[in-house]
Design a protein around this motif. Structure first.
Motif, PDB file in Angstrom:
ATOM      1  N   GLU A   4       0.931  -1.302   0.016  1.00  0.00           N
ATOM      2  CA  GLU A   4       0.056   0.023   0.086  1.00  0.00           C
ATOM      3  C   GLU A   4       0.911   1.232  -0.070  1.00  0.00           C
ATOM      4  N   ILE A   5       0.845   1.959  -1.285  1.00  0.00           N
ATOM      5  CA  ILE A   5       1.641   3.244  -1.175  1.00  0.00           C
ATOM      6  C   ILE A   5       0.649   4.421  -1.775  1.00  0.00           C
ATOM      7  N   GLU A   6       0.914   5.520  -0.794  1.00  0.00           N
ATOM      8  CA  GLU A   6       0.094   6.602  -1.143  1.00  0.00           C
ATOM      9  C   GLU A   6       0.650   7.301  -2.376  1.00  0.00           C
ATOM     10  N   ARG A   7      -0.164   7.526  -3.400  1.00  0.00           N
ATOM     11  CA  ARG A   7       0.621   8.393  -4.439  1.00  0.00           C
ATOM     12  C   ARG A   7       0.327   9.962  -4.105  1.00  0.00           C
ATOM     13  N   LEU A   8       1.230  10.498  -3.833  1.00  0.00           N
ATOM     14  CA  LEU A   8       1.181  12.071  -3.498  1.00  0.00           C
ATOM     15  C   LEU A   8       1.335  12.625  -4.778  1.00  0.00           C
ATOM     16  N   GLU A   9       0.085  13.844  -4.492  1.00  0.00           N
ATOM     17  CA  GLU A   9      -0.010  14.424  -5.849  1.00  0.00           C
ATOM     18  C   GLU A   9       1.073  15.136  -6.528  1.00  0.00           C
ATOM     19  N   LYS A  10       2.143  15.490  -5.919  1.00  0.00           N
ATOM     20  CA  LYS A  10       3.273  16.475  -6.585  1.00  0.00           C
ATOM     21  C   LYS A  10       4.508  15.737  -6.524  1.00  0.00           C
ATOM     22  N   SER A  11       4.424  14.407  -6.065  1.00  0.00           N
ATOM     23  CA  SER A  11       5.556  13.533  -6.163  1.00  0.00           C
ATOM     24  C   SER A  11       6.152  13.171  -7.591  1.00  0.00           C
ATOM     25  N   VAL A  12       7.339  12.932  -7.813  1.00  0.00           N
ATOM     26  CA  VAL A  12       7.942  12.628  -8.841  1.00  0.00           C
ATOM     27  C   VAL A  12       7.625  11.259  -9.538  1.00  0.00           C
ATOM     28  N   SER A  13       7.235  10.385  -8.581  1.00  0.00           N
ATOM     29  CA  SER A  13       6.671   9.033  -8.925  1.00  0.00           C
ATOM     30  C   SER A  13       5.406   9.166  -9.776  1.00  0.00           C
TER      31      SER A  13
END
Length: 579
Positions: A484-493
């Motif tokens: 479970e990994i949160e996709r942060l809105e402004k992250s490069v990923s």
């Protein structure tokens, strides 16, 4: 046999689920689609951007391949078991040993598919369809949402279909004298394609705009299908020209697995009857490694059951070598995307590290089978000469130890994946000028590189190996519940993931990952590989996918030139690979 108390408990649970489903049907309007087999009822869910989409999970697309239908080609399903079928939850996956939990899961009754569609598909122009074929060496995995939940693709306004197909012995047994020609697992996939052609318009999809895509073994399967079918195709870390794809001894492997299970010998028909009566499916999994010959065990990627060349018949799917087909000029006229990750070989390093000394003593095991060098044992003189060239090029002539894992990763990447991808690209460019080819190399390493992260948890020394692992790019397209990994809105990923989803879905919609239109937000222009005429030098233009993606030319140039020189000497040219 299920004990009475346990059977009673199972029946109570099934009845409670049915009752709950019927109450939900009456209290909340669920999406429904009526097919010739019956009505499927799905669920309404939210996309990451807050919009709604519909899911229809566990739709049976063929008769259960059990009893006398075990090993047979799939048979279209006439009617669902219920006139109104609950498709709010997934059904059984194919029987296999799960690579994450190392436990056996699934059943033979596994021929189910899942449809994920944006609500906009039901109002206006039908939308493009993407059909995902999972990898797993044809022996493990499934298309269900635990691994491959496609909501990030769906919110780009496409329909995604994921599917399950028979694996291992159940999917790739070959006893043609007994009527089992092989490739049942591939024919399961073909049955899904036919189902889509017949039914997808009822879900808002465009049956005339279907893209099949897959990774690893799934990409190999895609490559076999596009030699005969389809509108567009994406092959991720695999192609029809990878040497691990085609089974060289399908009948022998089928007989061997029966013998390991106690069969005393006999005709193919008697072998078939014996295998049809095996009651414990785990028995089929137990002997995958033992039935390999010594050379297969020695070289790595030990895949016991996989696609084979079939005898000519109306039902046959693969009757010629893929390289023979690809050598036919103008065979393809559809857009194709293909590529690989920057460090594919990371996936093989855990096993390699267990026997690094054997690689040092017998580096000839890393000579591709497609190279026409006598190499049946470590003592072959010519193979030893080639092995020393490999040692000099990749390891600077040094003994191989676990201090040289980056170097070993490059060699394993090339051996298992990169050579085959370059071979496909050049052959496609020279033989299929009417088929646009988009080539990529996925190099980004971030928090969504899930397989690399999982492998590092198993072997910490892999932290020292640079690059993106085999399968890492998949988790930028799909949401997976492995971790479970949160996709942060402004992250490069998240930025890389969004860009990839747009590239992939644009390709599905338009046949071009970066079309010139008002919907495209990509900052990069992805150009196709230029067709190459006879006598011209092949140039491989490709998209390097990273934190900042950009067009480049000729990935792994020095390494591929090294191998091309060997193919020139031993095969008379790179395109004369022995496949």
């Amino acid at each position: 046999m299920i004990p009475p108390l346990k059977r009673m408990t199972c029946n109570i649970l099934v009845n409670m689920k049915t009752l709950l489903f019927r109450r939900t049907m009456t209290s909340k309007r669920l999406p429904q689609v009526t097919l010739t087999e019956g009505t499927v009822v799905g669920a309404e869910e939210k996309l990451p951007n807050g919009k709604l989409y519909y899911t229809y999970k566990g739709i049976p697309y063929a008769e259960p391949p059990i009893g006398k239908l075990r090993f047979e080609d799939p048979i279209p399903l006439a009617k669902f078991s219920e006139s109104v079928l609950d498709c709010t939850v997934e059904r059984d996956v194919p029987h296999h040993k799960d690579t994450i939990s190392s436990t056996f899961v699934g059943s033979e009754d596994c021929l189910h598919l899942n449809v994920y569609s944006p609500t906009t598909a039901y109002h206006g122009t039908p939308v493009a369809v993407m059909v995902w074929i999972h990898g797993g060496a044809f022996v493990s995995g499934s298309g269900n949402s635990y691994y491959f939940s496609p909501e990030y693709l769906v919110q780009e306004n496409v329909i995604v279909v994921t599917l399950n197909y028979r694996l291992g012995v159940l999917g790739f047994l070959s006893l043609p004298d007994a009527g089992i020609s092989g490739n049942a697992g591939l024919k399961d996939q073909l049955m899904v394609f036919k189902w889509i052609n017949k039914n997808i318009s009822k879900f808002g999809g465009d049956a005339n705009n279907v893209t099949i895509f897959g990774e690893s073994a799934g990409a190999g399967a895609v490559g076999l299908h596009i030699l005969k079918y389809f509108h567009k195709a994406i092959c991720q870390s695999g192609s029809p020209l990878h040497e691990w794809l085609i089974q060289p001894d399908p009948i022998g492997k089928s007989k061997k697995v029966a013998e390991r299970l106690g069969f005393k010998g006999g005709s193919q028909q008697e072998t078939l009857e014996f295998l049809r009566n095996v009651s414990d499916l785990t028995d089929f999994q137990t002997h995958f490694f033992s039935i390999l010959n010594d050379d297969e065990k020695r070289r790595g990627l030990p895949m016991s059951f996989k696609p084979c060349i079939e005898r000519e018949s109306p039902q046959a799917l693969v009757t010629k070598s893929p390289i023979e087909l690809m050598n036919q000029k103008n065979l393809l006229n559809i857009p194709v995307m293909i590529g690989y990750t920057s460090s594919e070989g990371i996936v093989t390093l855990i096993e390699t590290c267990k026997k690094i000394d054997l690689y040092d003593k017998d580096l000839a095991r890393m000579i591709p089978r497609s190279l026409n060098v006598p190499n049946e044992s470590p003592s072959e003189t010519e193979a030893q000469k080639v092995a020393e060239l490999i040692r000099t090029f990749y390891f600077n002539g040094q003994p191989i130890t676990d201090k040289l894992l980056n170097e070993m990763c490059r060699l394993q990447s090339d051996y298992h994946f990169v050579i085959g991808a370059h071979l496909y690209a050049e052959m496609h460019s020279r033989r299929q000028p009417n088929s646009p080819l988009y080539f990529y190399r996925f190099a980004y390493v971030g928090k969504l590189n899930l397989l690399k992260r999982l492998l590092i948890l198993r072997l910490k020394v892999l932290e020292t190996v640079r690059g993106a692992c085999h399968c890492d790019e998949v988790f930028y397209l799909f949401n997976s519940k492995i971790m479970e990994i949160e996709r942060l809105e402004k992250s490069v990923s998240t930025k890389v993931a969004k860009e990839m989803c747009e590239l992939w879905t644009n390709f599905a919609k338009y046949g071009n990952p970066t079309p010139v239109n008002e919907q495209s937000t990509s900052s990069v222009k992805w150009d196709p590989v230029k067709p190459t005429k006879d006598g011209e030098k092949f140039v491989l233009d490709y998209l390097e996918i990273d934190a900042k993606s950009e067009m480049r030319t000729y990935p792994e140039k020095d390494r591929i030139e090294f191998w091309k020189n060997l193919y020139q000497k031993w095969n008379g040219g790179f395109l004369n690979a022995k496949l």
